[in-house]
Write an enzyme that holds these catalytic residues in place. Structure first.
Site, PDB file in Angstrom:
ATOM      1  N   ILE A 122       0.974  -1.364  -0.051  1.00  0.00           N
ATOM      2  CA  ILE A 122      -0.140  -0.148   0.069  1.00  0.00           C
ATOM      3  C   ILE A 122       0.915   1.145  -0.023  1.00  0.00           C
ATOM      4  O   ILE A 122       1.945   1.238   0.805  1.00  0.00           O
ATOM      5  CB  ILE A 122      -0.923   0.110   1.287  1.00  0.00           C
ATOM      6  N   CYS A 123       0.351   2.207  -0.981  1.00  0.00           N
ATOM      7  CA  CYS A 123       1.176   3.572  -0.757  1.00  0.00           C
ATOM      8  C   CYS A 123       2.721   3.555  -0.894  1.00  0.00           C
ATOM      9  O   CYS A 123       3.207   2.652  -2.030  1.00  0.00           O
ATOM     10  CB  CYS A 123       1.006   4.217   0.491  1.00  0.00           C
ATOM     11  N   THR A 124       3.527   3.935  -0.150  1.00  0.00           N
ATOM     12  CA  THR A 124       5.142   3.965  -0.491  1.00  0.00           C
ATOM     13  C   THR A 124       5.405   2.436  -0.032  1.00  0.00           C
ATOM     14  O   THR A 124       6.672   2.320  -0.187  1.00  0.00           O
ATOM     15  CB  THR A 124       5.660   4.925   0.361  1.00  0.00           C
TER      16      THR A 124
END
Length: 219
Positions: A122-124
Protein backbone atom coordinates in the site's frame (compact mmCIF):
# COMPACT_ATOMS: atom_id res chain seq x y z
CA UNK A 1 -8.18 -20.04 6.51
CA UNK A 2 -5.43 -17.87 5.04
CA UNK A 3 -2.65 -16.61 7.30
CA UNK A 4 -2.19 -12.86 6.71
CA UNK A 5 0.77 -10.93 8.13
CA UNK A 6 0.80 -7.15 8.44
CA UNK A 7 4.24 -5.57 8.56
CA UNK A 8 4.54 -2.45 10.75
CA UNK A 9 7.50 -0.20 11.57
CA UNK A 10 8.13 3.12 13.28
CA UNK A 11 6.54 5.80 11.12
CA UNK A 12 4.10 3.46 9.35
CA UNK A 13 0.92 5.10 8.08
CA UNK A 14 -2.08 3.96 10.14
CA UNK A 15 -4.66 3.57 7.36
CA UNK A 16 -2.17 1.81 5.08
CA UNK A 17 -2.28 -1.27 7.31
CA UNK A 18 -5.50 -0.67 9.25
CA UNK A 19 -7.63 -0.42 6.08
CA UNK A 20 -6.74 -3.87 4.73
CA UNK A 21 -6.78 -5.22 8.29
CA UNK A 22 -10.38 -4.06 8.70
CA UNK A 23 -11.50 -5.52 5.37
CA UNK A 24 -9.80 -8.85 6.03
CA UNK A 25 -11.35 -9.01 9.51
CA UNK A 26 -14.82 -8.94 7.91
CA UNK A 27 -14.07 -11.43 5.12
CA UNK A 28 -16.35 -14.22 6.17
CA UNK A 29 -17.19 -17.52 4.45
CA UNK A 30 -20.67 -17.57 5.98
CA UNK A 31 -21.29 -13.91 5.07
CA UNK A 32 -23.32 -13.71 8.26
CA UNK A 33 -21.91 -11.57 11.06
CA UNK A 34 -23.89 -13.58 13.61
CA UNK A 35 -22.27 -16.86 12.53
CA UNK A 36 -18.68 -15.91 11.73
CA UNK A 37 -16.48 -18.20 9.66
CA UNK A 38 -13.42 -16.00 9.08
CA UNK A 39 -11.41 -16.26 5.87
CA UNK A 40 -8.21 -14.93 7.47
CA UNK A 41 -6.15 -15.27 10.60
CA UNK A 42 -4.49 -11.89 11.11
CA UNK A 43 -1.03 -11.28 12.60
CA UNK A 44 0.71 -7.92 13.05
CA UNK A 45 4.49 -8.23 12.92
CA UNK A 46 7.09 -5.66 13.90
CA UNK A 47 10.69 -5.37 15.00
CA UNK A 48 9.91 -4.02 18.47
CA UNK A 49 7.29 -4.63 21.16
CA UNK A 50 5.94 -1.10 20.60
CA UNK A 51 5.65 0.66 17.26
CA UNK A 52 4.99 4.40 16.85
CA UNK A 53 2.94 5.17 13.75
CA UNK A 54 3.11 8.36 11.68
CA UNK A 55 0.07 9.61 13.62
CA UNK A 56 1.72 8.99 17.02
CA UNK A 57 -0.49 5.97 17.66
CA UNK A 58 1.32 3.26 19.63
CA UNK A 59 0.63 -0.32 18.58
CA UNK A 60 1.87 -3.67 19.87
CA UNK A 61 2.69 -6.27 17.19
CA UNK A 62 1.50 -9.80 17.83
CA UNK A 63 4.92 -11.26 17.09
CA UNK A 64 8.39 -9.92 16.39
CA UNK A 65 10.00 -9.87 12.97
CA UNK A 66 12.57 -12.38 14.21
CA UNK A 67 9.81 -14.83 15.15
CA UNK A 68 7.95 -14.18 11.90
CA UNK A 69 11.08 -14.93 9.87
CA UNK A 70 11.40 -18.31 11.59
CA UNK A 71 7.91 -19.22 10.33
CA UNK A 72 8.01 -17.35 7.04
CA UNK A 73 6.39 -20.09 4.98
CA UNK A 74 3.41 -20.26 7.33
CA UNK A 75 2.09 -16.94 5.99
CA UNK A 76 -0.04 -16.86 2.85
CA UNK A 77 -0.38 -13.08 2.57
CA UNK A 78 1.95 -10.22 3.46
CA UNK A 79 0.58 -6.68 3.64
CA UNK A 80 3.34 -4.07 3.25
CA UNK A 81 2.15 -0.58 4.23
CA UNK A 82 3.95 2.67 3.56
CA UNK A 83 5.01 5.72 5.49
CA UNK A 84 7.09 8.86 4.95
CA UNK A 85 9.48 8.23 2.02
CA UNK A 86 12.55 9.16 4.05
CA UNK A 87 11.72 6.42 6.56
CA UNK A 88 11.12 3.85 3.81
CA UNK A 89 14.34 4.91 2.07
CA UNK A 90 16.31 4.49 5.30
CA UNK A 91 14.86 1.02 5.89
CA UNK A 92 15.70 -0.01 2.32
CA UNK A 93 19.22 1.41 2.19
CA UNK A 94 20.17 -0.10 5.55
CA UNK A 95 18.88 -3.53 4.47
CA UNK A 96 16.75 -3.47 7.61
CA UNK A 97 14.93 -6.47 9.07
CA UNK A 98 11.75 -5.12 7.50
CA UNK A 99 13.28 -4.94 4.02
CA UNK A 100 14.83 -8.39 4.36
CA UNK A 101 11.49 -9.87 5.46
CA UNK A 102 9.69 -8.44 2.42
CA UNK A 103 12.43 -9.65 0.07
CA UNK A 104 12.57 -13.13 1.62
CA UNK A 105 8.79 -13.52 1.52
CA UNK A 106 8.66 -12.40 -2.10
CA UNK A 107 11.37 -14.68 -3.41
CA UNK A 108 10.63 -17.80 -1.38
CA UNK A 109 8.23 -20.19 -3.07
CA UNK A 110 5.15 -21.41 -1.15
CA UNK A 111 5.39 -24.63 0.79
CA UNK A 112 4.52 -27.63 -1.37
CA UNK A 113 0.79 -28.23 -1.42
CA UNK A 114 -0.06 -24.74 -0.18
CA UNK A 115 -1.95 -22.10 -2.14
CA UNK A 116 -0.01 -19.38 -3.99
CA UNK A 117 1.14 -16.54 -1.75
CA UNK A 118 0.44 -12.83 -2.14
CA UNK A 119 2.22 -9.58 -1.33
CA UNK A 120 -0.10 -6.59 -1.11
CA UNK A 121 1.72 -3.26 -0.82
CA UNK A 122 0.00 0.00 0.00
CA UNK A 123 1.20 3.50 -0.84
CA UNK A 124 4.99 3.91 -0.45
CA UNK A 125 5.20 0.31 0.74
CA UNK A 126 5.76 -0.39 -2.98
CA UNK A 127 9.26 1.06 -2.54
CA UNK A 128 10.20 -2.03 -0.50
CA UNK A 129 9.09 -4.20 -3.41
CA UNK A 130 10.79 -2.06 -6.04
CA UNK A 131 14.10 -2.06 -4.17
CA UNK A 132 14.01 -5.84 -3.76
CA UNK A 133 13.43 -6.48 -7.47
CA UNK A 134 9.95 -7.92 -6.96
CA UNK A 135 8.39 -5.49 -9.43
CA UNK A 136 10.66 -6.42 -12.33
CA UNK A 137 8.65 -7.18 -15.46
CA UNK A 138 5.23 -6.16 -14.11
CA UNK A 139 2.95 -3.14 -13.69
CA UNK A 140 2.80 -1.40 -10.31
CA UNK A 141 1.56 1.71 -8.55
CA UNK A 142 2.08 3.77 -5.40
CA UNK A 143 0.97 7.12 -3.95
CA UNK A 144 0.61 9.64 -6.79
CA UNK A 145 3.32 11.91 -5.33
CA UNK A 146 5.91 9.13 -5.46
CA UNK A 147 5.31 7.51 -8.84
CA UNK A 148 8.53 8.97 -10.24
CA UNK A 149 10.49 7.85 -7.18
CA UNK A 150 9.22 4.30 -7.68
CA UNK A 151 10.09 4.45 -11.39
CA UNK A 152 13.62 5.58 -10.63
CA UNK A 153 14.08 2.89 -8.01
CA UNK A 154 12.73 0.14 -10.28
CA UNK A 155 15.05 1.17 -13.13
CA UNK A 156 17.97 -0.19 -11.12
CA UNK A 157 16.29 -3.59 -10.76
CA UNK A 158 14.86 -4.26 -14.20
CA UNK A 159 11.83 -3.05 -16.12
CA UNK A 160 8.62 -1.97 -14.37
CA UNK A 161 5.64 -0.11 -15.80
CA UNK A 162 4.60 2.32 -13.05
CA UNK A 163 1.10 3.75 -13.48
CA UNK A 164 -1.32 5.89 -11.47
CA UNK A 165 -4.16 3.66 -10.23
CA UNK A 166 -6.11 2.74 -7.12
CA UNK A 167 -4.48 -0.69 -7.33
CA UNK A 168 -2.67 -2.88 -9.83
CA UNK A 169 -2.63 -6.67 -10.02
CA UNK A 170 0.88 -7.43 -11.25
CA UNK A 171 0.03 -11.08 -11.69
CA UNK A 172 1.80 -14.21 -10.52
CA UNK A 173 5.58 -14.49 -10.48
CA UNK A 174 7.28 -17.74 -11.50
CA UNK A 175 7.63 -18.80 -7.85
CA UNK A 176 3.85 -18.61 -7.26
CA UNK A 177 3.91 -15.21 -5.54
CA UNK A 178 1.16 -12.83 -6.60
CA UNK A 179 2.02 -9.12 -6.45
CA UNK A 180 -0.67 -6.47 -5.89
CA UNK A 181 0.28 -2.83 -5.38
CA UNK A 182 -2.12 -0.23 -4.03
CA UNK A 183 -2.06 3.52 -4.49
CA UNK A 184 -2.04 6.01 -1.65
CA UNK A 185 -3.45 5.39 1.82
CA UNK A 186 -7.22 4.76 1.38
CA UNK A 187 -6.45 2.75 -1.77
CA UNK A 188 -5.57 -0.06 0.62
CA UNK A 189 -9.27 -0.59 1.26
CA UNK A 190 -9.96 -1.05 -2.46
CA UNK A 191 -6.87 -3.23 -2.85
CA UNK A 192 -7.96 -5.48 0.02
CA UNK A 193 -11.48 -5.79 -1.39
CA UNK A 194 -10.02 -6.71 -4.78
CA UNK A 195 -7.83 -9.37 -3.21
CA UNK A 196 -10.78 -10.87 -1.29
CA UNK A 197 -12.87 -10.84 -4.47
CA UNK A 198 -10.16 -12.54 -6.53
CA UNK A 199 -9.20 -15.09 -3.88
CA UNK A 200 -12.65 -15.99 -2.54
CA UNK A 201 -15.58 -14.31 -4.31
CA UNK A 202 -16.97 -10.89 -5.28
CA UNK A 203 -19.83 -11.60 -2.87
CA UNK A 204 -17.45 -11.98 0.07
CA UNK A 205 -15.64 -8.77 -0.88
CA UNK A 206 -18.94 -6.90 -1.11
CA UNK A 207 -19.97 -8.29 2.27
CA UNK A 208 -16.71 -7.12 3.89
CA UNK A 209 -17.03 -3.67 2.30
CA UNK A 210 -20.64 -3.35 3.42
CA UNK A 211 -19.74 -4.34 6.98
CA UNK A 212 -17.25 -1.47 7.07
CA UNK A 213 -19.73 0.94 5.39
CA UNK A 214 -17.19 1.33 2.60
CA UNK A 215 -18.01 1.96 -1.06
CA UNK A 216 -15.58 -0.30 -2.88
CA UNK A 217 -14.07 1.26 -6.01
CA UNK A 218 -13.77 -1.73 -8.34
CA UNK A 219 -11.98 0.32 -11.06
Amino acid sequence: MLQAAFLVFDGVDVLDFAGPLEIFSHANHSMNHSVPDPAFELTIIGRNEKISTSASLQISPGITLATARSKLKDFDVLVVPGGPPDIISSLVKSESEEFQFVRDFGFQAPREGKTPRTILSICTGALFLGASGLLDGIKATTHHLFLDELRTLCETKGKTEVIHARYVDGGMRENNIQIITGGGVSSGLDSACYFVSRTFSPEMASFAAKMTEFNWNEQ
